[in-house]
Design an enzyme around this catalytic site. Structure first.
Site, PDB file in Angstrom:
ATOM      1  N   HIS A 197       0.843  -1.206   0.000  1.00 32.61           N
ATOM      2  CA  HIS A 197       0.000   0.000   0.000  1.00 32.61           C
ATOM      3  C   HIS A 197       0.884   1.264   0.000  1.00 32.61           C
ATOM      4  CE1 HIS A 197      -3.358  -2.719   0.574  1.00 32.61           C
ATOM      5  NE2 HIS A 197      -2.662  -3.306   1.551  1.00 32.61           N
ATOM      6  N   GLU A 251      -2.481   0.654   7.880  1.00 35.11           N
ATOM      7  CA  GLU A 251      -1.621  -0.466   7.508  1.00 35.11           C
ATOM      8  C   GLU A 251      -0.359  -0.004   6.776  1.00 35.11           C
ATOM      9  OE1 GLU A 251      -1.530  -4.345   4.529  1.00 35.11           O
ATOM     10  OE2 GLU A 251      -3.426  -3.299   4.866  1.00 35.11           O
ATOM     11  N   HIS A 309       2.669  -7.009   4.668  1.00 38.67           N
ATOM     12  CA  HIS A 309       1.303  -6.502   4.833  1.00 38.67           C
ATOM     13  C   HIS A 309       0.827  -6.741   6.259  1.00 38.67           C
ATOM     14  CE1 HIS A 309       0.063  -5.637   0.592  1.00 38.67           C
ATOM     15  NE2 HIS A 309       1.142  -6.377   0.357  1.00 38.67           N
ATOM     16  N   GLU A 325       1.543 -11.581   6.056  1.00 35.58           N
ATOM     17  CA  GLU A 325       0.470 -10.847   6.725  1.00 35.58           C
ATOM     18  C   GLU A 325       0.828 -10.828   8.209  1.00 35.58           C
ATOM     19  OE1 GLU A 325      -1.931  -9.192   5.484  1.00 35.58           O
ATOM     20  OE2 GLU A 325      -2.546 -10.049   3.559  1.00 35.58           O
TER      21      GLU A 325
END
Length: 461
Positions: free
Chosen positions: A10, A24, A78, A144
């Site tokens: 992102h 995030e 992430h 993650e």
């Protein structure tokens, strides 16, 4: 040397998962940078990033960058969301190589130990049709790292120690998978001439040593929750030279001076091909003596920008040690910073007065304080001006020093096309500013002489 691409997920206009004011994209970047730093510090590898700041980078751009650079491994960072808890890793759910599976196993195993230590769940190794896993031509793994919408997980993500440990684990797993060789430790011997809780006391010590012809600077260091201002009077690769400097510092009146041994893992960057021999000077030389005082230089800068920082005394002090023309170097700083207005990509807090770039991504370098920024500028000029060893008394802080073809530009004119690219008139712009500086001092004197001559003529009539 193996190449690794670290992908901070992102960024910019894409925040990723959101939990109130927790985004995030920020955790991704923080952990990704820590992975990069750990790898560079401890292993022989070239580490690239899809982004190193809060900017928008499209998915296609990320994978294109990795594929074009022909990296050996792609690691994407992430945070998860959606009502769960814990850590998981992913590879592409289509056909993947045994090497990719081995990479996932290595990274996941290291990270799982940290996750277990902090009491979070290991959700296991998984597969998915994520773009960065599908479109990369090298082995790729996506992490993650906990759930942003789980308050216990979020508390861990905000924990600096957890970030450091999970980054270290990801880096160690990557190094194991790629069989990266470890970097050799380098020992540096620092001569410390005092440590103070007040910066002004450190600055006084620097001035006292300067009067005794010993160069030093104040280095801000953290010891737990306390900030100390340590006066450093030299950094040496061999202890014998540190001992000589220590004697000089103690002879100057600092009896409590000592040697601090510091072990570093210094990233080894490829050396540029050196010039066959130093170039002869063509025009006004970089080495030489300044004709303007620090007050005159500062006064000129402030005539254009009243808020310009008073840096000329640092330029005079450091450039004198290196034999560089301080006033022309100061003119170069004016050129690079727009009279210290910093209206370009470099910001005041970076203390980068010479437009020095970082190693691989073109981002401008940052320095801890004005002293270090000026020192880096002078050292970069010194690298171009000659092939002599660096003078004792200052540490090497210029991140680009080792990439300069030593002695390739002993004159300002020869910096054209080297310092600034294409930069065909770069040196002329600097020297024009220098002429303006000199004229700002000479013109009032000329006016005074003319007035005195006029007065003298009047007395004759």
């Amino acid at each position: 040397m193996k190449k690794i691409m670290i992908d901070a997920g992102h960024g910019g206009s894409d925040p990723g998962a959101v939990n109130k004011n927790a985004l995030e994209k920020n955790f991704n970047l923080s952990i990704a940078i820590k992975i990069k730093n750990y790898l560079e510090k401890n292993f022989e590898a070239e580490v690239l990033m899809t982004r190193s700041s809060d900017v928008t980078v499209e998915l296609q751009e990320r994978t294109d960058k990795a594929n074009k650079a022909k990296t050996d491994f792609y690691l994407s960072v992430h945070q998860n969301s959606g009502g769960g808890e814990g850590f998981e890793s992913y590879v592409y759910n289509g056909g993947v190589s045994k090497e990719t599976i081995a990479f996932q196993n290595a990274v996941h195993a290291q990270a799982a130990e940290v996750i277990k230590k902090y009491g979070a769940a290991d959700r296991g190794k998984k597969r998915a049709d994520f773009h960065v896993l599908r479109e990369t031509v090298m082995p790729a793994v996506l992490l993650e790292v906990l759930f942003l919408d789980n308050e216990k997980n979020l508390a861990l993500l905000k924990n600096e120690n957890f970030q450091l440990e999970i980054a270290k684990a990801a880096a160690e797993g990557t190094a194991k998978a790629l069989k990266l060789p470890k970097r050799e430790h380098k020992t540096v011997y620092l001569v410390i001439a005092g440590s103070f809780e007040e910066k002004s006391n450190g600055e006084e010590r620097v001035q006292m040593l300067s009067a005794k012809k010993i160069s030093s600077f104040v280095d801000t260091v953290k010891e737990g929750a306390k900030t100390l201002y340590r006066v450093q009077a030299g950094a040496f690769a061999e202890r014998v030279y540190a001992e000589e400097q220590l004697k000089a510092v103690r002879a100057a009146g600092v009896q409590d001076a000592y040697i601090l041994t510091k072990a570093e893992n210094e990233p080894s960057k490829p050396e540029p091909k050196p010039e066959p021999k130093p170039q002869p000077a063509d025009g006004f030389t970089i080495e030489g003596t300044a004709v303007l005082s620090a007050d005159e230089m500062d006064r000129f800068a402030r005539s254009v920008n009243p808020d310009a920082p008073k840096l000329a005394s640092l330029y005079t002090q450091i450039a004198t040690v290196y034999g560089i023309r301080a006033d022309v170097a100061f003119a170069q700083a004016i050129q690079e910073t727009g009279y210290f207005k910093f209206e370009g990509s470099v910001k005041p807090g970076q203390h980068n007065y010479a437009g020095l770039g970082a190693y691989e991504n073109g981002k401008s370098a940052s320095f801890k304080n004005p002293e270090e920024g000026v020192l880096a500028h002078i050292q970069h000029l010194y690298a171009y001006a000659n092939v002599k060893p660096l003078p004792a008394g200052y540490p090497l802080v210029d991140p680009r020093f080792r990439y300069v073809a030593r002695g390739s530009a002993p004159s300002w004119k020869q910096l054209n096309g080297k310092w600034a690219v294409p930069g065909g008139q770069y040196a002329q712009q600097i020297l024009n500013i220098h002429r303006q500086m000199v004229n700002s001092v000479l013109q009032p004197l000329k006016n005074r002489v003319q007035n005195l001559e006029k007065r003298l003529d009047e007395t004759k009539s």
